[in-house]
Design a protein around this motif. Structure first.
Motif, PDB file in Angstrom:
ATOM      1  N   ALA A  58       0.827  -1.220   0.000  1.00 22.34           N
ATOM      2  CA  ALA A  58       0.000   0.000   0.000  1.00 22.34           C
ATOM      3  C   ALA A  58       0.860   1.269   0.000  1.00 22.34           C
ATOM      4  O   ALA A  58       0.517   2.266  -0.638  1.00 22.34           O
ATOM      5  CB  ALA A  58      -0.925  -0.004   1.203  1.00 22.34           C
ATOM      6  N   PHE A  59       1.964   1.206   0.731  1.00 22.06           N
ATOM      7  CA  PHE A  59       2.854   2.377   0.854  1.00 22.06           C
ATOM      8  C   PHE A  59       4.290   1.924   0.570  1.00 22.06           C
ATOM      9  O   PHE A  59       5.052   1.636   1.486  1.00 22.06           O
ATOM     10  CB  PHE A  59       2.749   2.987   2.264  1.00 22.06           C
ATOM     11  N   LYS A  67       2.167  11.052   1.461  1.00 20.41           N
ATOM     12  CA  LYS A  67       0.851  11.508   0.987  1.00 20.41           C
ATOM     13  C   LYS A  67      -0.289  10.982   1.853  1.00 20.41           C
ATOM     14  O   LYS A  67      -1.443  11.352   1.657  1.00 20.41           O
ATOM     15  CB  LYS A  67       0.640  11.060  -0.462  1.00 20.41           C
ATOM     16  N   ALA A  68       0.039  10.078   2.780  1.00 22.61           N
ATOM     17  CA  ALA A  68      -0.996   9.421   3.588  1.00 22.61           C
ATOM     18  C   ALA A  68      -1.312  10.225   4.844  1.00 22.61           C
ATOM     19  O   ALA A  68      -0.463  10.934   5.386  1.00 22.61           O
ATOM     20  CB  ALA A  68      -0.528   8.019   3.982  1.00 22.61           C
ATOM     21  N   ASP A  71      -4.814   8.085   9.559  1.00 20.56           N
ATOM     22  CA  ASP A  71      -5.941   7.150   9.483  1.00 20.56           C
ATOM     23  C   ASP A  71      -5.811   6.156   8.323  1.00 20.56           C
ATOM     24  O   ASP A  71      -6.352   5.053   8.386  1.00 20.56           O
ATOM     25  CB  ASP A  71      -7.269   7.914   9.342  1.00 20.56           C
ATOM     26  N   ASP A  72      -5.094   6.556   7.264  1.00 14.89           N
ATOM     27  CA  ASP A  72      -4.914   5.670   6.116  1.00 14.89           C
ATOM     28  C   ASP A  72      -4.097   4.422   6.479  1.00 14.89           C
ATOM     29  O   ASP A  72      -4.198   3.380   5.827  1.00 14.89           O
ATOM     30  CB  ASP A  72      -4.199   6.404   4.962  1.00 14.89           C
ATOM     31  N   LEU A  73      -3.274   4.543   7.532  1.00 11.87           N
ATOM     32  CA  LEU A  73      -2.419   3.427   7.938  1.00 11.87           C
ATOM     33  C   LEU A  73      -3.142   2.428   8.850  1.00 11.87           C
ATOM     34  O   LEU A  73      -2.725   1.268   8.953  1.00 11.87           O
ATOM     35  CB  LEU A  73      -1.175   3.943   8.667  1.00 11.87           C
ATOM     36  N   TYR A  76      -3.921  -1.284   8.265  1.00 13.15           N
ATOM     37  CA  TYR A  76      -2.753  -2.167   8.116  1.00 13.15           C
ATOM     38  C   TYR A  76      -2.033  -2.416   9.438  1.00 13.15           C
ATOM     39  O   TYR A  76      -1.348  -3.432   9.591  1.00 13.15           O
ATOM     40  CB  TYR A  76      -1.761  -1.554   7.119  1.00 13.15           C
ATOM     41  N   THR A  91       3.741   8.876   9.435  1.00  9.94           N
ATOM     42  CA  THR A  91       3.398   9.893   8.437  1.00  9.94           C
ATOM     43  C   THR A  91       4.214  11.165   8.680  1.00  9.94           C
ATOM     44  O   THR A  91       4.624  11.841   7.730  1.00  9.94           O
ATOM     45  CB  THR A  91       1.887  10.207   8.444  1.00  9.94           C
TER      46      THR A  91
END
Length: 208
Positions: A58-59, A67-68, A71-73, A76, A91
């Motif tokens: 994903a990253f 860019k994340a 919460d995007d992490l 995972y 981040t």
């Protein structure tokens, strides 16, 4: 405590045994190493290794991570201890570093980043092949070093200072070597009979 032990000499068999042994975290580059080290604080390397592949798909690099939002992490890393803070730290690191080529490799620059203390910086520098500026002292070393008698107490920072004082800089990988010894042999219930350090170990000598 056997004060007569010549530690720079006595530690050599341990250094030889684990020389060049890779850290138990799975990583393919320095970016993955940094992420893994931050996530593994107060958690197990095994747990981080399980979630690594999906997270890195994903990253895949610092630019993607920068860019994340935290919460995007979370999907995972939600099984990691203290995942909320670690998502913010990762981040934050990515936004400061911006790309993989900019990852710093000194104590001062690494510990200036969020979520990276001395131990984490020492691990990153070791695995990246940078000249050591300290000694890795993880929970295994906190157990092993006082048992051996090379250091005293249970405070990682104080143990690191003692190890740096008693060993020359070219032997500072003794921290990682003691960590491996602690994982394999000098466990909470130690297998003293199998240990190559038992001739100089204060704990072993006291139990004979």
């Amino acid at each position: 405590m056997p004060t007569a032990v010549n530690w720079p000499e006595a530690i050599k068999p341990l250094l030889k045994k684990y020389k060049g042994t890779k850290h138990p975290l799975d990583y393919e580059n320095i970016y993955q190493l940094v992420v893994g080290v931050v996530l593994s604080a107060q958690d197990s390397d095994r747990n981080i290794n399980k979630l690594g592949p999906e997270l890195f798909r994903a990253f895949p690099n610092m630019q993607a991570l920068a860019k994340a939002a935290p919460d995007d992490l979370l999907p995972y890393i939600s099984k990691v201890r203290n995942f909320g803070n670690k998502a913010k730290w990762l981040t934050g690191i990515a936004q400061q570093v911006k790309k993989d080529a900019n990852i710093p490799l000194t104590q001062e620059t690494l510990t200036a980043l969020p979520g990276i203390g001395r131990k984490s910086a020492n691990v990153i520098m070791r695995e990246a092949g940078a000249k050591p500026e300290g000694v890795i002292v993880d929970l295994h070393v906190v157990r092993v070093a006082p048992r051996l008698g090379i250091a005293t107490g249970a405070d990682a920072t104080k143990i690191e200072k003692q190890l740096m004082a008693v060993l020359p800089q070219d032997e500072w990988d003794a921290g990682m070597a003691m960590s491996f010894l602690g994982r394999e042999i000098c466990r909470p219930t130690p297998k003293c009979g199998e240990c190559l350090m038992n001739p100089v170990c204060a704990y072993y000598q006291s139990t004979k």
